[in-house]
Motif scaffolding. Structure first.
Motif, PDB file in Angstrom:
ATOM      1  N   LYS A  56      -7.604   7.011 -22.501  1.00  0.00           N
ATOM      2  CA  LYS A  56      -7.726   7.737 -21.227  1.00  0.00           C
ATOM      3  C   LYS A  56      -9.045   7.413 -20.517  1.00  0.00           C
ATOM      4  O   LYS A  56      -9.055   7.096 -19.323  1.00  0.00           O
ATOM      5  N   THR A  57     -10.144   7.499 -21.261  1.00  0.00           N
ATOM      6  CA  THR A  57     -11.452   7.273 -20.640  1.00  0.00           C
ATOM      7  C   THR A  57     -11.588   5.834 -20.157  1.00  0.00           C
ATOM      8  O   THR A  57     -12.062   5.585 -19.039  1.00  0.00           O
ATOM      9  N   SER A  58     -11.145   4.892 -20.987  1.00  0.00           N
ATOM     10  CA  SER A  58     -11.224   3.475 -20.583  1.00  0.00           C
ATOM     11  C   SER A  58     -10.406   3.223 -19.331  1.00  0.00           C
ATOM     12  O   SER A  58     -10.833   2.482 -18.435  1.00  0.00           O
ATOM     13  N   PHE A  76     -13.296  15.026 -13.577  1.00  0.00           N
ATOM     14  CA  PHE A  76     -13.480  16.142 -14.508  1.00  0.00           C
ATOM     15  C   PHE A  76     -13.079  15.633 -15.870  1.00  0.00           C
ATOM     16  O   PHE A  76     -12.036  15.003 -16.028  1.00  0.00           O
ATOM     17  N   LYS A  77     -13.898  15.984 -16.844  1.00  0.00           N
ATOM     18  CA  LYS A  77     -13.686  15.448 -18.163  1.00  0.00           C
ATOM     19  C   LYS A  77     -13.600  16.609 -19.129  1.00  0.00           C
ATOM     20  O   LYS A  77     -14.595  17.261 -19.391  1.00  0.00           O
ATOM     21  N   GLY A  78     -12.406  16.892 -19.619  1.00  0.00           N
ATOM     22  CA  GLY A  78     -12.236  17.969 -20.587  1.00  0.00           C
ATOM     23  C   GLY A  78     -12.588  17.475 -21.975  1.00  0.00           C
ATOM     24  O   GLY A  78     -12.134  16.424 -22.401  1.00  0.00           O
ATOM     25  N   ILE A  84     -19.746  12.439 -24.343  1.00  0.00           N
ATOM     26  CA  ILE A  84     -19.706  10.983 -24.544  1.00  0.00           C
ATOM     27  C   ILE A  84     -18.893  10.305 -23.435  1.00  0.00           C
ATOM     28  O   ILE A  84     -19.337   9.342 -22.810  1.00  0.00           O
ATOM     29  N   ASP A  85     -17.693  10.827 -23.181  1.00  0.00           N
ATOM     30  CA  ASP A  85     -16.822  10.222 -22.179  1.00  0.00           C
ATOM     31  C   ASP A  85     -17.428  10.336 -20.780  1.00  0.00           C
ATOM     32  O   ASP A  85     -17.370   9.410 -19.985  1.00  0.00           O
ATOM     33  N   ALA A  86     -17.992  11.504 -20.501  1.00  0.00           N
ATOM     34  CA  ALA A  86     -18.567  11.728 -19.175  1.00  0.00           C
ATOM     35  C   ALA A  86     -19.691  10.730 -18.923  1.00  0.00           C
ATOM     36  O   ALA A  86     -19.824  10.196 -17.816  1.00  0.00           O
ATOM     37  N   ILE A 129      -8.746  13.953 -13.556  1.00  0.00           N
ATOM     38  CA  ILE A 129      -9.034  14.978 -14.556  1.00  0.00           C
ATOM     39  C   ILE A 129      -8.577  14.461 -15.913  1.00  0.00           C
ATOM     40  O   ILE A 129      -7.383  14.312 -16.159  1.00  0.00           O
ATOM     41  N   GLU A 130      -9.550  14.132 -16.762  1.00  0.00           N
ATOM     42  CA  GLU A 130      -9.186  13.689 -18.109  1.00  0.00           C
ATOM     43  C   GLU A 130      -9.011  14.912 -18.987  1.00  0.00           C
ATOM     44  O   GLU A 130      -9.941  15.664 -19.258  1.00  0.00           O
ATOM     45  N   ASN A 131      -7.793  15.131 -19.421  1.00  0.00           N
ATOM     46  CA  ASN A 131      -7.481  16.295 -20.240  1.00  0.00           C
ATOM     47  C   ASN A 131      -8.042  16.132 -21.654  1.00  0.00           C
ATOM     48  O   ASN A 131      -8.488  15.048 -22.033  1.00  0.00           O
TER      49      ASN A 131
HETATM   50 MG    MG Z   1     -11.665  10.102 -23.634  1.00  0.00          MG
END
Ligand code: MG
Ligand code: ZN
Length: 225
Positions: A56-58, A76-78, A84-86, A129-131
């Motif tokens: 998802k993040t990539s 938005f990063k859940g 880390i992802d943010a 929005i990354e869940n």
């Molecule tokens: Mg991620």
């Protein structure tokens, strides 16, 4: 009957909660409010769901790189506890807000409403929005986005579609990621496509390698961006 007051971007919204009222129904009502608010400001929001490690993040990184000239983007990063992802996404020069959910294994419309209050909707036109990394319950909690994307990776095996039919029923777009590993994993991506179309004939499918960027154009087209 008890009322809880929700304040969403200065607009006071009263939500009527009756005893025993379904939490999913409450979420649905809040999601509709989020959607109304986002549409009013011409912000197109996209919910990206999928297991931990699906990519998802990539994918968001690649989407941001490809689209940041065309749109003003926020993410938005859940996450349960980390940023880390943010930090990864923030390197690309877009606004990133981490929503730490603590023990909660999914985002819901309420936490998204809180996050929306903290950004300037006038200044953005695209919101990813990354869940939380979880293939199951996020599907039950719409956030009020225009599109819902489910990312699966071929490394998750051949049964992720048939084991999680509900997740795929509510998706607008399915991403089959890590296509470069399909052969090694003995996964037939055409077969996965067919399975998801059987459950949800309207779903669009993009087959990607989020690390190389292969298939990202296909995904952008599927998202109508
Ligand atoms: Mg991620
Ligand atoms: Zn959950």
């Amino acid at each position: 009957m008890a009322n809880t007051k929700e304040v969403v971007n200065g607009e006071e919204v009263t939500l009527e909660i009756e005893p025993g009222m379904d939490i999913l129904e409450v979420n649905k009502q809040l999601a509709q409010k989020n959607m109304k608010l986002l549409r009013k400001h011409n912000v197109k929001a996209i919910d990206i769901m999928g297991s931990i490690g699906a990519g998802k993040t990539s994918l968001i990184e690649k989407l941001v790189q490809a689209l940041k000239q065309k749109y003003s983007i926020a993410v938005f990063k859940g996450d349960l506890t980390t940023t880390i992802d943010a930090d990864r996404i923030g390197r690309h020069g877009v606004q990133v807000l981490t929503i730490n959910t603590g023990r909660e294994c999914h985002l819901d419309a309420n936490v998204v409403a809180r996050a929306v209050e903290r950004i300037s909707l006038e200044d953005i036109d695209l919101l990813f929005i990354e869940n939380v990394g979880n293939l199951i319950c996020p599907a039950e909690f719409p956030l009020g986005t225009e599109k819902r994307v489910v990312v699966v990776s071929v490394t998750e095996g051949p049964y992720m579609v048939i084991k999680h039919p509900f997740t795929f029923m509510t998706a607008d777009v399915m991403v089959i990621n890590k296509k470069d590993l399909a052969e090694i994993m003995k996964i037939d991506t055409e077969q996965l496509k067919k399975q998801v179309k059987d459950i949800n004939p309207d779903v669009k499918v993009a087959v990607t390698n989020a690390l190389s960027g292969e298939g990202v154009e296909e995904l952008i087209k599927a998202l109508e961006l």
